[in-house]
Structures are given as structure tokens and as C-alpha cells.
Design a protein around this motif. Structure first.
Motif, short mmCIF file in Angstrom:
data_model
loop_
_atom_site.label_atom_id
_atom_site.label_comp_id
_atom_site.label_asym_id
_atom_site.label_seq_id
_atom_site.Cartn_x
_atom_site.Cartn_y
_atom_site.Cartn_z
N ASN A 60 0.82 -1.21 0.00
CA ASN A 60 0.00 0.00 0.00
C ASN A 60 0.85 1.26 0.00
N LEU A 61 2.15 1.12 0.31
CA LEU A 61 3.04 2.27 0.28
C LEU A 61 3.24 2.76 -1.14
N PHE A 62 3.01 1.89 -2.10
CA PHE A 62 3.32 2.23 -3.49
C PHE A 62 2.09 2.41 -4.36
N ARG A 63 0.90 2.20 -3.78
CA ARG A 63 -0.31 2.40 -4.56
C ARG A 63 -1.46 2.79 -3.66
N ASN A 64 -2.39 3.52 -4.24
CA ASN A 64 -3.57 3.91 -3.49
C ASN A 64 -4.52 2.72 -3.38
N THR A 65 -5.11 2.52 -2.22
CA THR A 65 -6.09 1.47 -2.05
C THR A 65 -7.43 2.08 -1.67
N ARG A 66 -8.47 1.49 -2.17
CA ARG A 66 -9.81 2.00 -1.89
C ARG A 66 -10.22 1.61 -0.46
N PRO A 67 -10.74 2.55 0.32
CA PRO A 67 -11.19 2.22 1.67
C PRO A 67 -12.28 1.15 1.65
N GLN A 68 -12.24 0.25 2.63
CA GLN A 68 -13.24 -0.81 2.74
C GLN A 68 -14.51 -0.25 3.38
N SER A 69 -15.63 -0.85 3.05
CA SER A 69 -16.89 -0.45 3.67
C SER A 69 -16.89 -0.91 5.13
N ARG A 70 -17.81 -0.35 5.92
CA ARG A 70 -17.93 -0.76 7.32
C ARG A 70 -18.19 -2.26 7.42
N THR A 71 -19.07 -2.77 6.56
CA THR A 71 -19.41 -4.20 6.59
C THR A 71 -18.20 -5.07 6.28
N LYS A 72 -17.43 -4.67 5.27
CA LYS A 72 -16.26 -5.44 4.89
C LYS A 72 -15.18 -5.35 5.97
N MET A 73 -15.00 -4.16 6.55
CA MET A 73 -14.02 -4.02 7.63
C MET A 73 -14.37 -4.92 8.80
N ALA A 74 -15.65 -4.93 9.16
CA ALA A 74 -16.09 -5.77 10.28
C ALA A 74 -15.80 -7.24 9.99
N GLU A 75 -16.09 -7.67 8.77
CA GLU A 75 -15.83 -9.07 8.40
C GLU A 75 -14.35 -9.40 8.52
N LEU A 76 -13.51 -8.51 8.02
CA LEU A 76 -12.06 -8.73 8.08
C LEU A 76 -11.57 -8.76 9.53
N LEU A 77 -12.09 -7.87 10.35
CA LEU A 77 -11.66 -7.80 11.75
C LEU A 77 -12.11 -9.02 12.55
N PHE A 78 -13.33 -9.49 12.30
CA PHE A 78 -13.80 -10.68 13.01
C PHE A 78 -12.99 -11.91 12.61
N ASN A 79 -12.68 -12.03 11.32
CA ASN A 79 -11.85 -13.15 10.88
C ASN A 79 -10.47 -13.09 11.52
N GLU A 80 -9.92 -11.87 11.61
CA GLU A 80 -8.60 -11.72 12.23
C GLU A 80 -8.67 -12.00 13.74
N LEU A 81 -9.75 -11.57 14.38
CA LEU A 81 -9.92 -11.83 15.81
C LEU A 81 -9.83 -13.33 16.10
N LEU A 82 -10.48 -14.13 15.29
CA LEU A 82 -10.41 -15.58 15.47
C LEU A 82 -9.00 -16.10 15.17
N ARG A 83 -8.43 -15.60 14.10
CA ARG A 83 -7.11 -16.11 13.68
C ARG A 83 -6.04 -15.85 14.73
N VAL A 84 -6.08 -14.68 15.35
CA VAL A 84 -5.01 -14.33 16.31
C VAL A 84 -5.32 -14.78 17.73
N SER A 85 -6.47 -15.43 17.92
CA SER A 85 -6.84 -15.89 19.26
C SER A 85 -6.28 -17.28 19.53
#
Length: 263
Positions: A60-85
């Protein structure tokens, strides 16, 4: 002497059941500024930056990325919560922690119970039965002492005696070494509220038989004290969980976990 009506309570913690007034049951009450400036939650996720909505990557340092929607962010965060637990998620007993996290995502604050959680609660109480401070051991000792005199029923002072004895016992909590690995330490840990009832008592010339019921309740939610504790703040899973629950943008509702066991 009053006539006993079954079931009757012989012990209950000072904490009330179904208490939604505590800090760990709040949700969506904090702003980004409060979370980042006051609670030091700048670094939340290795996957997506909730403050910008952009996925986290060295590319992402070398290209612009489109911000994720609230719904998509939540999905990514919940998946990560499980993965790092680790190890609660990967080695968790009957996937209890995974199911509780899914309930946080989809349950909209509805209370949670399951036969697997009831079984774990019963096993916890049984595992401490050999200790003289086990509530089950204490209740049996109290009843032995009272009924040894030939009584055919319990009086109010007898019940008070049992209650006093239970107060000196060690109430069940998922704080054993094994609970770090089976998911129960992260899922429940302290059991906030406990009620113990005698459901049935049959006294004969040869002895007695009693039916005892334990009811436990905890809060699946985080309070400010939790996240300000360096031990918890250091763990990414708790930072993600706190932001999902307390940030006004997400506002996922914490809930009550209910468990019961009969002996």
C-alpha cells in the motif's frame, strides 16, 4: 419455622443476574479520538486499518487502495480476531470461543447458552470436587453435619449455616491452566454471577439424597479496565474485540453467557 418450598436458594453472589448496567456491556459509546488518544488504540489490526478503512500491506506504500466499507471491515476484523486468538480458537473445546465470537457478530446482544457450555461448567465444578473448598463438598459436609442429629427437614438457621459455609468456599471459575488452551479462559474466565439452589431433599432413616443446581452467568464484553491493562492491551485479539464493541462506527453488542449444572 417456615415451611421450605423447593427449590430454594442457598447462595447467590452480590452481582445481579441480567445486569446490563456494567461498563463491559456498553457498546458504540466511544469515538475514534477516545479510542486512539485516551486508550492508545492506534494499532488495531494487521489486516485493515479501521481508522482509514484501507487494507494493511507493505504494497500500500506504493499504490492507493480503496477504503473498505464498514461491513467489509467488520468481516475482516472478526476473521482476524479468530485467527489471532491462539490457542483459544484452534484448540478450543467444542469451538466454544469461535461460537461466542460468531454470536458477537450475528447475535445482536441476545443471551447465549449451549449444551457444550453447560457441560464444560459441570466438568469444572466436578473437577474441583476433591478440594475441601469445593462448594459441592461444602454443601455435603453441611448437610451431613445438620442431618446427623436425626432431623427430618431443614430449618431457616440450617439454611443460613449452609449459606455461611458456601461463602468460605471457592466458587467455580475458568481460571485453570488448561483453560488457557481450551478456549474457556478467554471465553468466560471469571463467572460474574453464581446462584446455588437445593432442588430436592429426601431424608430417610438411612441417610438423604439432595439435588443441587448451579447457575452461572458471565458477560461476553470488554470494559475500559480490561483494555487499559497492559497484559490485555498488548494482545491484538483484545484490541480488535474492544474496537468492534466500543467504537461508535461498529457498535457490536456484548451479551450474557448463561450456564447451568445439576448434581
Amino acid at each position: 419455622m417456615s415451611v421450605l418450598t423447593f427449590p430454594f436458594i442457598v447462595y447467590q453472589t452480590q452481582h445481579r443476574f441480567n445486569d446490563y448496567s456494567t461498563d463491559d456491556m456498553k457498546y458504540g459509546d466511544l469515538t475514534e479520538k477516545q479510542l486512539r488518544s485516551d486508550l492508545g488504540l492506534d494499532d488495531v489490526s494487521d489486516v485493515v486499518d479501521p481508522w482509514t478503512g484501507k487494507k494493511v500491506s507493505i504494497f500500500n506504500l506504493f499504490r492507493n487502495t480503496r477504503p473498505q466499507s464498514r461491513t467489509k471491515m467488520a468481516e475482516l476484523l472478526f476473521n482476524e480476531l479468530l485467527r489471532v486468538s491462539m490457542p483459544a480458537y484452534y484448540f478450543g473445546q467444542h469451538q466454544i470461543f469461535k461460537n461466542l465470537v460468531k454470536h458477537l457478530y450475528h447475535g445482536n446482544g441476545k443471551s447465549y447458552s449451549s449444551p457444550f457450555l453447560d457441560r464444560a461448567y459441570k466438568d469444572l465444578i466436578i473437577s474441583g470436587k476433591t478440594s475441601p473448598l469445593s462448594p459441592l463438598t461444602v454443601i455435603k459436609s453441611s448437610l451431613d453435619k445438620i442431618l446427623f442429629t436425626g432431623k427430618k427437614t431443614l430449618s431457616d438457621p440450617d439454611i443460613d449455616l449452609i449459606t455461611q459455609d458456601i461463602r468460605s468456599s471457592t466458587l467455580p471459575k475458568f481460571n485453570r491452566w488448561a483453560d488457557i488452551f481450551n478456549g474457556l479462559g478467554m471465553s468466560i474466565h471469571d463467572i460474574r454471577t453464581t446462584k446455588i439452589q437445593i432442588y430436592q431433599l429426601d431424608i430417610t432413616d438411612n441417610g438423604y439424597a439432595a439435588k443441587i443446581k448451579f447457575t452461572g452467568q458471565d458477560h461476553f464484553g470488554l470494559d475500559k479496565t480490561d483494555i487499559m491493562n497492559p497484559k490485555f492491551n498488548f494482545i491484538r485479539a483484545f484490541r480488535i474485540w474492544f474496537v468492534l464493541q466500543r467504537w461508535e462506527t461498529f457498535s457490536f453488542k456484548p451479551f450474557l453467557t448463561n450456564m447451568k449444572a445439576e448434581f
